[in-house]
Design an enzyme around this catalytic site. Structure first.
Site: not given
Length: 354
Positions: A141, A149, A70, A118
């Protein structure tokens, strides 16, 4: 495209019986924006309902990366502004991840180059995951004060032994062989043959089964070499089997060799809060019965991250000031209170609808 018109961030095309989705932000390593998430979702919906499409291929423009994840700068700005864009991004991204996992037609992801965050969500949930000699895959992350995620807490616990725990906590990148070993990819194909992959898929007969696509891809593949996760599997399994970060660090300290020493050094640079929360989410994911359950839990944690100082500090250090020197708070895993980890586990409101 007219002169002066901005190029589309997602290029949608048909080639024979193949639907092609090209991520088109090469200068940003094809990092995802909310409009891109929406364009990909719309294209997948259209291809699923198009009787003239036998398979779907997702690829990234440029030679450096499939997708670096992302757009964290945009998420940082949204969190600062409190405008709700970050929450909308995660909700729609997670719905897209779930859609990919259950896509009704053969879905082929070409994970050439950098594939992170992502980008893993766009690829590793798919049915046919292709890596190349240029693939560098990671869930980085914890290094930016965030947590894995995109359904990673479903994917990583399904890796052999504790390989997924190592990936989720360290955030270090791996190559093609280890991506396959960790069950995040299926086959290695030379980057020079990816054009051939698309050409062959474009002439697949309508109604082709996933096994037909597997056969096509297998014929173009090459055996991967042994990777570091395979070589160090016993060490990883011994050190990362514990349910506390403190115990993992202590176990690494008594292991011999450069690999555990470097792993421990890296963990000590990550956000202590992120490490503890990531481990909790990974262990909860191991006990979960579905991807949907993990995505819902992750969304709750993500929304709470918007109020976490480490999230802002990590992105500042990584992409804004670029000093690579974040000041975490708390600064050690021992100082992270159990109650603060529980705080991140509040269910998202409204719940994620899949």
């Amino acid at each position: 495209m007219q002169d002066g018109e901005r190029p589309s961030e997602v290029i949608i095309e048909r080639r024979g019986t193949a639907g092609i989705i090209r991520l088109n932000r090469p200068r940003a390593l094809n990092s995802l924006t909310l409009p891109m998430i929406r364009a990909i979702t719309e294209a997948l919906d259209a291809f699923a309902g198009d009787a003239a499409v036998a398979s779907v291929v997702v690829t990234g423009e440029g030679e450096r990366g499939f997708c670096a994840g992302g757009d964290i700068r945009a998420l940082h700005e949204s969190a600062r502004a409190g405008d709700g864009l970050a929450g909308a991004f995660w909700r729609e991204e997670f719905r897209l991840n779930h859609m990919i996992a259950f896509y009704p037609k053969p879905y082929v992801a070409l994970m050439d180059g950098i594939t992170m965050g992502g980008g893993v969500g766009l690829s590793s949930h798919g049915r046919h995951r292709i890596v190349t000699e240029r693939t560098r895959l990671a869930m980085p992350e914890t290094g930016i004060g965030y947590v894995p995620d995109i359904g990673a807490t479903w994917l990583l616990p399904h890796a052999p032994g504790e390989a997924g725990t190592w990936l989720g906590l360290t955030g270090l990148d791996i190559g093609a062989a280890d991506a396959i070993h960790a069950r995040l990819a299926d086959l290695q194909i030379a980057s020079s043959r990816l054009g051939e992959v698309i050409e062959v898929l474009s002439i697949l007969p309508l109604g082709s089964a996933p096994s037909d696509v597997d056969a096509v891809l297998q014929a173009l593949s090459e055996p991967p070499a042994e990777g570091q996760l395979q070589r160090n599997a016993a060490t990883i399994d011994r050190a990362f089997r514990f349910d506390s970060v403190e115990a993992i660090l202590a176990a690494l300290a008594v292991e011999e060799g450069d690999f555990p020493a470097e792993t421990r050094r890296v963990l000590l640079t990550r956000s202590p809060t992120s490490l503890k929360l990531a481990l909790r989410l990974l262990r909860d994911g191991r006990r979960s019965i579905s991807l949907a359950e993990c995505l819902r839990r992750e969304l709750g944690a993500c929304l709470q991250m918007l109020h976490n100082p480490d999230f802002f500090e990590g992105i500042r250090a990584a992409v804004i000031d670029k000093d690579r020197n974040p000041k975490w708070s708390p600064s050690s895993v021992e100082a992270v209170e159990a109650a603060s980890v529980e705080h991140f586990l509040k269910p998202a409101e409204p719940p994620l609808l899949l």
